[in-house]
Design a protein around this motif. Structure first.
Motif, PDB file in Angstrom:
ATOM      1  N   CYS A 121       0.829  -1.206   0.000  1.00  0.00           N
ATOM      2  CA  CYS A 121       0.000   0.000   0.000  1.00  0.00           C
ATOM      3  C   CYS A 121       0.859   1.249   0.000  1.00  0.00           C
ATOM      4  N   TYR A 122       0.229   2.358  -0.322  1.00  0.00           N
ATOM      5  CA  TYR A 122       0.883   3.660  -0.365  1.00  0.00           C
ATOM      6  C   TYR A 122      -0.148   4.702   0.024  1.00  0.00           C
ATOM      7  N   LEU A 123       0.184   5.541   0.989  1.00  0.00           N
ATOM      8  CA  LEU A 123      -0.693   6.636   1.406  1.00  0.00           C
ATOM      9  C   LEU A 123      -0.080   7.933   0.925  1.00  0.00           C
ATOM     10  N   ARG A 124      -0.805   8.648   0.085  1.00  0.00           N
ATOM     11  CA  ARG A 124      -0.316   9.938  -0.395  1.00  0.00           C
ATOM     12  C   ARG A 124      -1.080  11.045   0.308  1.00  0.00           C
ATOM     13  N   ILE A 125      -0.392  11.757   1.171  1.00  0.00           N
ATOM     14  CA  ILE A 125      -0.973  12.866   1.914  1.00  0.00           C
ATOM     15  C   ILE A 125      -0.348  14.142   1.379  1.00  0.00           C
ATOM     16  N   GLY A 126      -1.122  14.941   0.690  1.00  0.00           N
ATOM     17  CA  GLY A 126      -0.584  16.153   0.095  1.00  0.00           C
ATOM     18  C   GLY A 126      -0.971  16.262  -1.366  1.00  0.00           C
ATOM     19  N   PRO A 127      -0.608  17.367  -2.001  1.00  0.00           N
ATOM     20  CA  PRO A 127      -1.115  17.669  -3.343  1.00  0.00           C
ATOM     21  C   PRO A 127      -0.533  16.777  -4.431  1.00  0.00           C
ATOM     22  N   THR A 128      -1.410  16.299  -5.300  1.00  0.00           N
ATOM     23  CA  THR A 128      -1.045  15.640  -6.556  1.00  0.00           C
ATOM     24  C   THR A 128      -2.088  16.022  -7.595  1.00  0.00           C
ATOM     25  N   GLY A 129      -1.740  15.831  -8.858  1.00  0.00           N
ATOM     26  CA  GLY A 129      -2.694  16.071  -9.933  1.00  0.00           C
ATOM     27  C   GLY A 129      -3.167  14.759 -10.533  1.00  0.00           C
ATOM     28  N   GLU A 130      -4.223  14.838 -11.321  1.00  0.00           N
ATOM     29  CA  GLU A 130      -4.738  13.636 -11.973  1.00  0.00           C
ATOM     30  C   GLU A 130      -3.692  12.991 -12.864  1.00  0.00           C
ATOM     31  N   TRP A 131      -2.761  13.797 -13.412  1.00  0.00           N
ATOM     32  CA  TRP A 131      -1.668  13.262 -14.228  1.00  0.00           C
ATOM     33  C   TRP A 131      -0.701  12.409 -13.400  1.00  0.00           C
ATOM     34  N   ASP A 132      -0.692  12.595 -12.077  1.00  0.00           N
ATOM     35  CA  ASP A 132       0.175  11.788 -11.215  1.00  0.00           C
ATOM     36  C   ASP A 132      -0.363  10.375 -11.021  1.00  0.00           C
ATOM     37  N   THR A 133      -1.665  10.194 -11.155  1.00  0.00           N
ATOM     38  CA  THR A 133      -2.277   8.892 -10.869  1.00  0.00           C
ATOM     39  C   THR A 133      -2.833   8.185 -12.098  1.00  0.00           C
ATOM     40  N   GLY A 134      -3.110   8.901 -13.178  1.00  0.00           N
ATOM     41  CA  GLY A 134      -3.824   8.310 -14.307  1.00  0.00           C
ATOM     42  C   GLY A 134      -3.187   7.031 -14.830  1.00  0.00           C
ATOM     43  N   ALA A 135      -1.898   7.082 -15.202  1.00  0.00           N
ATOM     44  CA  ALA A 135      -1.248   5.913 -15.796  1.00  0.00           C
ATOM     45  C   ALA A 135      -1.129   4.774 -14.795  1.00  0.00           C
ATOM     46  N   SER A 136      -0.694   5.093 -13.581  1.00  0.00           N
ATOM     47  CA  SER A 136      -0.514   4.019 -12.594  1.00  0.00           C
ATOM     48  C   SER A 136      -1.847   3.478 -12.100  1.00  0.00           C
ATOM     49  N   HIS A 137      -2.909   4.271 -12.187  1.00  0.00           N
ATOM     50  CA  HIS A 137      -4.234   3.793 -11.796  1.00  0.00           C
ATOM     51  C   HIS A 137      -4.642   2.600 -12.665  1.00  0.00           C
ATOM     52  N   CYS A 138      -4.423   2.718 -13.966  1.00  0.00           N
ATOM     53  CA  CYS A 138      -4.735   1.610 -14.865  1.00  0.00           C
ATOM     54  C   CYS A 138      -3.856   0.402 -14.551  1.00  0.00           C
TER      55      CYS A 138
END
Length: 274
Positions: A204-221
């Motif tokens: 698991c990974y907990l991201r606390i703080g600002p990110t954009g949708e571009w930070d998660t889009g590719a890895s989300h898939c």
């Protein structure tokens, strides 16, 4: 154009951008400055962005593009897009600057509000992770490509938590149930930590703080095709291109869904920008 062809375009484009990024990285001949949101950007980010934008506009002229390094259109002009490319020309710019090697080029294809293709190319590690809905998730080390999946749940072992090298463990620890045992694994960029979970190296990974949708889009898939999930900090699904802002709330990336995640991680009010 079918999805297999679009995946090939995304992989080849990310790798071409990676070559350009490495020309800056090896020579140290880049400039860096802070953007308005206090995040760093370098001349390598902009060069990578130019290559990706030019290739995608040429090869897929009918598919619009959202990139971290390009001004975003108002929601009223993009909320009816059925599909679009979502780019982070360098995820982990801070890691690029300090020379850790933990940075990557991210390209996602989002269709009907959900990432259906994800490519993450880490040029210094000579690795490419990629996924496509219904195809699975894969890791390519330039010699072979293999299918990857999240690590299976075993009650007796510690939960492996991916963290940033500079992350404050006390801040993150307040959301972890201390009745469980944890092992912390440090890595650089957001997307590479998600890929570590996708290939079973962390849970698991907990991201606390600002990110954009571009930070998660590719890895989300990639995560979903490997058997994991990404939620906001209240265990709600992330969303794409349906708000005025493209900033994410706090989020959590989870591996094997057999883990009792709602006992392991305490939900908290996710930071949101409306």
């Amino acid at each position: 154009m079918n999805s297999d062809k679009l995946l090939d375009i995304a992989i080849n484009t990310a790798q071409q951008a990676g070559k350009e990024v490495m020309s800056y990285y090896r020579g140290g001949n880049f400039t860096a400055e802070m953007k308005a949101d206090d995040s760093p950007v370098t001349s390598a980010d902009l060069a990578s962005n130019d290559i990706i934008m030019d290739r995608l506009k040429s090869l897929t002229p009918d598919i619009p593009i959202i990139s971290e390094e390009v001004g975003v259109l108002p929601l009223s002009q993009r909320n009816n897009w059925q599909r679009y490319w979502l780019l982070d020309p360098i995820d982990g710019t801070g890691e690029f600057i300090i020379g850790s090697g933990d940075f990557a080029v991210n390209i996602a294809l989002v269709e009907n509000g959900w990432p259906t293709i994800g490519v993450i190319h880490a040029p210094d590690h000579r690795l490419t992770y990629y996924a496509q809905t219904g195809l699975g998730a894969f890791k390519d080390n330039q010699q072979a490509s293999r299918k990857i999946s999240v690590a299976p749940y075993r009650e007796e072992r510690a939960v492996k938590v991916a963290v940033s090298r500079r992350q404050e463990l006390e801040l993150m620890g307040q959301y972890l149930n201390k009745d469980f045992d944890f092992e912390y694994i440090a890595l650089g960029s957001c997307s590479l930590k998600n890929c570590l979970i996708a290939e079973g190296g962390a849970d698991c990974y907990l991201r606390i703080g600002p990110t954009g949708e571009w930070d998660t889009g590719a890895s989300h898939c990639i995560i979903e095709q490997a058997g994991g999930r990404i939620f906001d900090a209240e265990f709600n699904p992330l969303s794409y291109n349906n708000r005025a802002t493209l900033m994410n709330p706090d989020f959590i990336t989870l591996g094997d869904q057999a883990f009792p995640w709602r006992k392991i991680i305490r939900p908290h009010k996710a930071t949101r920008t409306l």
